[in-house]
Design an enzyme around this catalytic site. Structure first.
Site, PDB file in Angstrom:
ATOM      1  N   GLU A  56     -18.728 -16.967 -46.864  1.00 56.56           N
ATOM      2  CA  GLU A  56     -19.056 -16.680 -48.499  1.00 56.56           C
ATOM      3  C   GLU A  56     -17.656 -17.394 -49.105  1.00 56.56           C
ATOM      4  O   GLU A  56     -17.955 -17.686 -50.075  1.00 56.56           O
ATOM      5  CB  GLU A  56     -18.151 -14.963 -48.930  1.00 56.56           C
ATOM      6  CG  GLU A  56     -19.439 -14.047 -48.226  1.00 56.56           C
ATOM      7  CD  GLU A  56     -19.430 -13.857 -45.788  1.00 56.56           C
ATOM      8  OE1 GLU A  56     -19.025 -14.497 -45.488  1.00 56.56           O
ATOM      9  OE2 GLU A  56     -19.551 -12.774 -45.801  1.00 56.56           O
ATOM     10  N   THR A 164     -40.512 -26.060  -8.701  1.00 58.18           N
ATOM     11  CA  THR A 164     -39.880 -26.685  -9.658  1.00 58.18           C
ATOM     12  C   THR A 164     -39.060 -27.946  -8.324  1.00 58.18           C
ATOM     13  O   THR A 164     -37.798 -28.031  -9.339  1.00 58.18           O
ATOM     14  CB  THR A 164     -39.548 -25.895 -10.126  1.00 58.18           C
ATOM     15  OG1 THR A 164     -37.796 -25.989 -10.971  1.00 58.18           O
ATOM     16  CG2 THR A 164     -38.329 -25.244  -9.088  1.00 58.18           C
ATOM     17  N   THR A 199     -27.201 -26.339  -6.565  1.00 56.42           N
ATOM     18  CA  THR A 199     -27.480 -27.480  -8.198  1.00 56.42           C
ATOM     19  C   THR A 199     -26.438 -28.653  -7.734  1.00 56.42           C
ATOM     20  O   THR A 199     -26.766 -29.820  -7.578  1.00 56.42           O
ATOM     21  CB  THR A 199     -27.519 -26.728  -8.865  1.00 56.42           C
ATOM     22  OG1 THR A 199     -29.394 -25.795  -8.446  1.00 56.42           O
ATOM     23  CG2 THR A 199     -28.846 -27.884 -10.205  1.00 56.42           C
ATOM     24  N   LEU A 207     -24.145 -31.199 -17.448  1.00 56.33           N
ATOM     25  CA  LEU A 207     -24.734 -30.418 -18.151  1.00 56.33           C
ATOM     26  C   LEU A 207     -23.388 -30.375 -19.341  1.00 56.33           C
ATOM     27  O   LEU A 207     -23.130 -29.396 -19.595  1.00 56.33           O
ATOM     28  CB  LEU A 207     -24.249 -28.569 -16.629  1.00 56.33           C
ATOM     29  CG  LEU A 207     -24.766 -28.964 -15.571  1.00 56.33           C
ATOM     30  CD1 LEU A 207     -24.067 -27.186 -14.614  1.00 56.33           C
ATOM     31  CD2 LEU A 207     -25.849 -28.740 -15.499  1.00 56.33           C
ATOM     32  N   GLY A 296     -31.247 -23.018  -9.632  1.00 56.11           N
ATOM     33  CA  GLY A 296     -32.670 -23.267  -8.462  1.00 56.11           C
ATOM     34  C   GLY A 296     -33.102 -21.682  -8.295  1.00 56.11           C
ATOM     35  O   GLY A 296     -32.303 -20.641  -9.243  1.00 56.11           O
TER      36      GLY A 296
HETATM   37  C1  AOF Z   1     -18.829 -12.990 -42.535  1.00 54.30           C
HETATM   38  N1  AOF Z   1     -18.625 -14.226 -42.360  1.00 54.30           N
HETATM   39  O1  AOF Z   1     -19.572 -16.572 -41.603  1.00 54.30           O
HETATM   40  C2  AOF Z   1     -18.569 -15.207 -41.075  1.00 54.30           C
HETATM   41  C3  AOF Z   1     -18.131 -13.373 -40.224  1.00 54.30           C
HETATM   42  O2  AOF Z   1     -11.988 -15.044 -36.761  1.00 54.30           O
HETATM   43  P1  AOF Z   1     -12.350 -15.270 -37.393  1.00 54.30           P
HETATM   44  O3  AOF Z   1     -11.805 -15.402 -39.472  1.00 54.30           O
HETATM   45  O4  AOF Z   1     -12.842 -16.793 -37.776  1.00 54.30           O
HETATM   46  O5  AOF Z   1     -13.176 -14.128 -38.238  1.00 54.30           O
HETATM   47  C4  AOF Z   1     -14.327 -13.937 -37.120  1.00 54.30           C
HETATM   48  C5  AOF Z   1     -15.365 -12.845 -37.631  1.00 54.30           C
HETATM   49  O6  AOF Z   1     -15.548 -12.542 -38.113  1.00 54.30           O
HETATM   50  C6  AOF Z   1     -16.542 -11.964 -35.966  1.00 54.30           C
HETATM   51  O7  AOF Z   1     -16.153 -12.116 -34.661  1.00 54.30           O
HETATM   52  C7  AOF Z   1     -17.732 -11.559 -36.959  1.00 54.30           C
HETATM   53  O8  AOF Z   1     -17.487 -10.259 -37.111  1.00 54.30           O
HETATM   54  C8  AOF Z   1     -17.184 -12.644 -38.171  1.00 54.30           C
HETATM   55  N2  AOF Z   1     -18.457 -13.836 -39.416  1.00 54.30           N
HETATM   56  N3  AOF Z   1     -18.360 -12.376 -41.092  1.00 54.30           N
HETATM   57  O9  AOF Z   1     -18.018 -11.928 -43.486  1.00 54.30           O
HETATM   58  C9  AOF Z   1     -18.697 -15.041 -42.136  1.00 54.30           C
HETATM   59  N4  AOF Z   1     -18.855 -15.745 -39.422  1.00 54.30           N
HETATM   60 ZN    ZN Z   2     -15.711 -12.974 -43.406  1.00 60.32          ZN
END
Ligand code: AOF
Ligand code: ZN
Length: 362
Positions: A56, A164, A199, A207, A296
């Protein structure tokens, strides 16, 4: 266009943007945002990486004046101070008049509080547009938030006759280069790659995600009940974290492994093997949203028997390895048809000469 059709149209765009963060946002969710006024997109953004701006805020920064616009967001705007300030406050301050979201944020610090706050500020709020797509996009984040476990996907490569590897363990290569390139995308989407010590001792795998895009590299996780890892293993020399989860408290061996860069953690055992549920809870505590199992038959069989695999991605190549070859799942004690594990086919597609089959438990 009806309001419902318009909302779905712009939310599809927000989800498309959210997906751009597929290889980089973890441990945060993938989120996209579109600002619309009079049916025109004013600005848009997506969350690129934890610590950077939320979707946002990125979208708001891309416009001169967002007042009176509708914000389409693929996840409820946050209401808390995390690494960044609340998105709710930013939307209110910008004068947005309507907010449409695909789903509530499962993070207990948010879970509905964001929507409430927007409503309290006089903003019209609509929740649930293209919800299924949004749930699928962040299934790992959602599972970690709600069940304290990561989403577990097992990737398997097999011949037409379900083998596999050869009896010797030789398995390079069953599937085509195209399928192996597709696996690199699965790795890039994952926060961790899980395998077993046998593995590692047999194949000395890297990895890591080898893909021509920006990727937050997955953490390598090796289940090593008896601490048999060799300090010379290739993965220790690669950038990124390599974790050894063990049930054996051997300080001398531990420190030899730590010296070359491994992180070693002591976890509980069950019936002489690492407790797999404890392993998944440990990974959730490490903020791992999505785990890719590349292991595996023994580890895959144990995970299957305990119903811990959420999705199976099986690449089937048009070759026959014969009945001496190794199978996909070792499940001791399976004798009768009533013991069979039933899966549900979700997707089939052709990759080169191979088939990519996606299954979930029933
Ligand atoms: C939103 N918009 O684009 C995302 C959200 O530690 P921060 O500030 O990055 O917050 C992470 C938390 O914010 C994450 O656990 C989730 O609840 C929310 N993510 N929220 O409004 C976003 N990525
Ligand atoms: Zn946010």
């Amino acid at each position: 266009m009806t309001t419902a059709a318009r909302d779905a149209f712009f939310m599809a765009r927000a989800l498309y943007l959210a997906k751009k963060g597929s290889y980089t946002t973890a441990p945060n969710p993938r989120v996209g945002c579109v600002l619309v006024k009079d049916d025109l997109i004013l600005g848009e953004g997506w969350h690129v990486k934890a610590g950077l701006g939320h979707a946002e805020v990125v979208a708001l920064e891309s416009v001169f004046d967002a007042s009176g616009s509708t914000a389409y967001v693929s996840l409820e705007p946050c209401s808390h101070y995390g690494r960044t300030p609340p998105c709710c406050d930013a939307l209110i301050k910008a004068g947005v008049s309507r907010v449409v979201v695909a789903m509530q944020d499962p993070n207990p610090q948010v879970s509905g509080r964001g929507l409430k706050k927007l409503k309290a500020a006089g903003i019209e709020v609509c929740c649930g547009v293209l919800q299924e797509e949004a749930l699928a996009l962040n299934r790992g984040f959602i599972k970690r938030m709600t069940q304290n476990r990561p989403f577990v996907r097992s990737k398997l490569a097999m011949s037409l006759d379900g083998r596999t590897a050869m009896a010797s363990g030789e398995s390079k290569w069953i599937t085509s280069a195209e399928s192996r390139a597709d696996v690199q995308r699965l790795r890039a989407e994952s926060s961790a790659i899980l395998t077993g010590i046998n593995t590692v001792l047999a194949d000395d795998p890297s990895l890591n995600a080898r893909i021509d895009q920006t990727v937050v590299q997955p953490v390598r996780v090796v289940l090593d009940t008896h601490l048999k890892m060799r300090p010379e293993a290739r993965m220790a020399t690669l950038p990124g974290r390599s974790l050894i989860l063990t049930g054996t408290d051997n300080p001398q061996k531990q420190s030899a492994l730590q010296t070359v860069g491994f992180e070693v953690y002591l976890l509980p055992c069950k019936n002489g093997r690492l407790d797999l549920l404890a392993v998944l809870e440990f990974l959730a505590a490490q903020q791992i949203n999505e785990v890719l199992v590349e292991a595996g038959a023994v580890l895959n069989g144990a995970l299957l028997a305990e119903a811990l695999i959420d999705e199976y991605v099986i690449y089937m190549a048009p070759c026959i390895l014969g009945d001496q070859g190794r199978g996909l799942f070792s499940i001791p004690g399976m004798q009768q048809m009533t013991d069979k594990k039933q899966l549900k086919l979700r997707d089939v597609r052709q990759i080169g000469q191979d088939l990519k089959l996606t299954y979930t438990p029933l």
